[in-house]
Design a protein around this motif. Structure first.
Motif, PDB file in Angstrom:
ATOM      1  N   LEU A 202       0.860  -1.187   0.000  1.00 30.11           N
ATOM      2  CA  LEU A 202       0.000   0.000   0.000  1.00 30.11           C
ATOM      3  C   LEU A 202       0.898   1.240   0.000  1.00 30.11           C
ATOM      4  CD1 LEU A 202      -3.186   0.625   0.368  1.00 30.11           C
ATOM      5  CD2 LEU A 202      -2.439   1.508   2.569  1.00 30.11           C
ATOM      6  N   HIS A 203       0.735   2.072  -1.016  1.00 27.71           N
ATOM      7  CA  HIS A 203       1.508   3.307  -1.153  1.00 27.71           C
ATOM      8  C   HIS A 203       0.568   4.490  -0.969  1.00 27.71           C
ATOM      9  CE1 HIS A 203       5.051   1.320  -3.340  1.00 27.71           C
ATOM     10  NE2 HIS A 203       4.142   0.355  -3.237  1.00 27.71           N
ATOM     11  N   GLN A 204       0.887   5.374  -0.017  1.00 29.15           N
ATOM     12  CA  GLN A 204       0.120   6.613   0.165  1.00 29.15           C
ATOM     13  C   GLN A 204       0.859   7.717  -0.581  1.00 29.15           C
ATOM     14  OE1 GLN A 204      -1.628   7.267   4.127  1.00 29.15           O
ATOM     15  NE2 GLN A 204      -0.620   5.367   4.767  1.00 29.15           N
ATOM     16  N   LEU A 205       0.403   7.977  -1.784  1.00 34.55           N
ATOM     17  CA  LEU A 205       1.158   8.796  -2.722  1.00 34.55           C
ATOM     18  C   LEU A 205       0.971  10.285  -2.465  1.00 34.55           C
ATOM     19  CD1 LEU A 205       0.299   6.821  -5.982  1.00 34.55           C
ATOM     20  CD2 LEU A 205       2.356   6.626  -4.587  1.00 34.55           C
ATOM     21  N   PRO A 206       2.011  11.078  -2.721  1.00 33.00           N
ATOM     22  CA  PRO A 206       1.889  12.531  -2.621  1.00 33.00           C
ATOM     23  C   PRO A 206       1.149  13.103  -3.831  1.00 33.00           C
ATOM     24  CG  PRO A 206       4.087  11.938  -3.348  1.00 33.00           C
ATOM     25  CD  PRO A 206       3.371  10.639  -3.060  1.00 33.00           C
ATOM     26  N   GLU A 207       1.129  14.423  -3.917  1.00 31.48           N
ATOM     27  CA  GLU A 207       0.423  15.107  -5.003  1.00 31.48           C
ATOM     28  C   GLU A 207       0.888  14.599  -6.365  1.00 31.48           C
ATOM     29  OE1 GLU A 207      -0.051  19.664  -6.798  1.00 31.48           O
ATOM     30  OE2 GLU A 207       0.963  19.305  -4.877  1.00 31.48           O
ATOM     31  N   TYR A 208       2.191  14.421  -6.505  1.00 28.66           N
ATOM     32  CA  TYR A 208       2.728  13.752  -7.688  1.00 28.66           C
ATOM     33  C   TYR A 208       3.949  12.950  -7.266  1.00 28.66           C
ATOM     34  CZ  TYR A 208       6.429  17.321  -8.058  1.00 28.66           C
ATOM     35  OH  TYR A 208       7.496  18.146  -7.816  1.00 28.66           O
ATOM     36  N   SER A 209       4.261  11.919  -8.046  1.00 31.04           N
ATOM     37  CA  SER A 209       5.339  11.014  -7.640  1.00 31.04           C
ATOM     38  C   SER A 209       6.033  10.439  -8.850  1.00 31.04           C
ATOM     39  CB  SER A 209       4.784   9.879  -6.771  1.00 31.04           C
ATOM     40  OG  SER A 209       3.809   9.133  -7.480  1.00 31.04           O
ATOM     41  N   VAL A 210       7.269   9.994  -8.645  1.00 28.45           N
ATOM     42  CA  VAL A 210       7.988   9.214  -9.643  1.00 28.45           C
ATOM     43  C   VAL A 210       7.814   7.749  -9.259  1.00 28.45           C
ATOM     44  CG1 VAL A 210      10.163   9.566  -8.377  1.00 28.45           C
ATOM     45  CG2 VAL A 210      10.206   8.745 -10.739  1.00 28.45           C
ATOM     46  N   ASP A 211       7.199   6.984 -10.136  1.00 29.80           N
ATOM     47  CA  ASP A 211       6.823   5.609  -9.820  1.00 29.80           C
ATOM     48  C   ASP A 211       7.858   4.584 -10.288  1.00 29.80           C
ATOM     49  OD1 ASP A 211       4.454   6.669  -8.807  1.00 29.80           O
ATOM     50  OD2 ASP A 211       3.455   6.510 -10.756  1.00 29.80           O
TER      51      ASP A 211
END
Length: 559
Positions: free
Chosen positions: A153-162
């Motif tokens: 489970l990833h709680q992602l920020p506003e934008y991210s590098v995946d």
């Protein structure tokens, strides 16, 4: 034993462990209703539910439930492998589903509130040509149900590098191209830092519409089986980072030869199912490591991963220890009716894309494969073979393409393959069924096959025997050295290796196979003693048969 890529900069949770569990027998995933379930049991993630007490051999839908505390915002749930069909529910609302059995799949969704939430994952192991088109009861390996591998489970920020996909521009010079996969509301102007091997930090501006940049490594070292040197790249944006591992190497062909970093290499291989009698396809880290150690002990420089996408932890170890890999999409002996089924074709192509995305940075993978023993001699199959070859070739020019055929004399799609790969069992499934110990058939078939391919215009391509082997029931010895004895299997392996490795026209072989594994739980098992495929050089508990030492001797002596 977490596999690459590694993520940081935002809350991350590995959801492995005990989950509440409910089961509905003979109920398809799409017919199940989550709110009415009675979660009176528990089970472990990862595992195969149909190996556990009370559920052995059953077919239906298993439901996994867990409460999770998160912040509101973007959430990504990653299931790294399952069988056969997966549906995910967040607070009773469906957030996604997938029928890409064995694949790693992400589900992105929005959580509207801080605090505790209910996650339910429904997994069906029912054979269903429409809902689960990639799996069939006639496949010669058991179709387990469950969450085979880890759940994240990833709680992602506003934008991210995946992800950071590394493509080799020039291996000798250490020039690479890094293609980023970004998600979220990426600003028009943003920067990222790139760090290679924990140092050499470089700041670069990103173009979100085309986030691809070139670099040259300062301390560059080539990857090879003899010296499996690896590099890392860490990409950091404002609130996220990803670390990927890769290797500098080239792979290609020249006439009949396979070239690795410009040098000829012969393949001394074996086929490996991701399977164990106690764990199904949910192998613990210690067993994955032991399998790789056994491959090295055998003297293998090549493993064909059959017949589905593999655990990334196994691939990481092949990267580290220098074992060349063939990885393929899920398929086994598919008839033309499958190729005419739009659901099957769509799932095959979707799984090919997923496979590339998952495994693109593994230097050990040198061959992409698909549709093992499909009916490639039928005109109705040509379109899908061509489509899959196009997907792999257009997405990745740094690897070779092949597929294991049972029809080399009449195959209609061989021109698509960089390597001609043939599954053959002369002297086991013997042409002369009245002849005791028909080992002479092996030499004759290798010569006939070579001549047949030359007559069809494929004599100047690498030729690999992608499967060859004989069954042996562990511990059964026979003075006649007859079929099913350890003696016959040992003689068969010796003669197969001699007949193939003595011929320069052959690139090598992948012996079938590594260890005995469970197959049919029906009357189909009448041709499979103990309901196992007994052709392993190790038994189902990884105990060596006589053939193990014979193969080890041969591969260790072969340069």
């Amino acid at each position: 034993m977490q596999s690459y890529p590694l993520h940081a900069g935002y809350p991350f949770e590995l959801l492995d462990g005990l989950w509440e569990f409910a089961f509905q027998e003979n109920v398809l995933f799409r017919e199940a209703v989550c709110p009415d379930l009675d979660f009176r049991d528990v089970t472990e993630v990862p595992s195969c539910f149909d190996l556990q007490s009370g559920y052995r051999g059953v077919r239906g839908t298993g439901f996994y439930r867990r409460r999770i505390r998160v912040h509101r915002g973007r959430i990504r749930l990653i299931c790294k492998g399952f069988g056969f069909v997966l549906s995910a529910y967040w607070d009773g609302k469906k957030i996604g589903e997938s029928n890409l059995t064995y694949s790693e799949v992400p589900f992105d969704f929005q959580s509207d509130e801080d605090g505790w939430h209910e996650l339910v994952l429904a997994v069906s192991n029912l054979y269903d040509p429409d809902g689960a088109p990639l799996m069939h009861p006639f496949y010669d390996f058991y179709g387990y149900g469950g969450l085979y591998r880890s759940v994240e489970l990833h709680q992602l920020p506003e934008y991210s590098v995946d992800r950071a996909e590394v493509r080799i521009v020039n291996a000798e010079e250490g020039r690479i191209r890094v293609r980023l996969r970004l998600s979220g509301e990426v600003p028009e102007h943003c920067t990222a830092s790139f760090s290679f091997d924990g140092a050499d930090v470089q700041e670069r501006s990103l173009n979100p519409a085309a986030p691809e940049l070139e670099f040259q490594l300062k301390d560059r070292r080539l990857w090879s089986p003899e010296q499996p040197h690896l590099h890392t790249v860490t990409v950091r944006t404002k609130h996220s980072s990803v670390t990927e591992r890769f290797g500098l190497r080239t792979v290609g062909t020249e006439g009949r030869n396979l070239l690795l970093n410009g040098r000829k290499i012969r393949l001394k291989g074996i086929c490996r199912h991701e399977s164990h009698i106690l764990f199904g396809v949910s192998l613990p880290p210690s067993l994955i490591l032991e399998d790789v150690r056994l491959l090295k002990d055998l003297g293998c420089n090549f493993v064909r991963c059959v017949h589905y996408p593999q655990d990334s932890r196994f691939l990481d170890l092949c990267d580290e220890l220098g074992i060349l890999v063939w990885e393929e999409t899920l398929g086994w002996g598919n008839p033309k009716e499958d190729f005419q089924n739009p659901a099957f074709a769509a799932a095959q192509k979707a799984q090919a894309h997923r496979l590339i995305e998952k495994s693109i940075n593994h230097p050990s993978i040198v061959i992409w494969g698909f549709l093992n023993e499909g009916h490639s001699n039928e005109p109705e199959t040509e379109t899908l073979y061509r489509d899959l070859a196009t997907i792999f070739r257009s997405a990745d020019d740094g690897r070779l393409i092949s597929y294991a055929t049972m029809f080399p004399d009449t195959d209609r799609s061989l021109a698509l393959a960089d390597i001609i790969s043939v599954n053959r069992y002369p002297g086991w499934y013997a042409a002369d069924q009245d002849l005791p110990r028909p080992l002479k058939e092996i030499e004759a078939e290798m010569e006939r096959l070579q001549n047949s391919l030359e007559s069809r215009g494929f004599g100047n391509r690498p030729l690999l025997i992608s499967e060859i082997g004989a069954g042996a029931i562990p511990g059964w010895h026979d003075t006649f050295r007859a079929h099913w004895s350890e003696e016959y299997q040992t003689d068969y392996i010796r003669e197969s290796c001699r007949a193939i490795l003595s011929r320069p026209e052959y690139l090598g072989l992948a012996v079938w196979h590594f260890s005995d594994c469970r197959t049919y739980a029906s009357s189909r098992a009448l041709g499979r003693p103990r309901s196992l495929n007994n052709k392993g050089v190790l038994d189902e508990y990884r105990r060596p048969k006589m053939a193990y030492e014979a193969l080890k001797q041969i591969y260790s002596a072969e340069k």
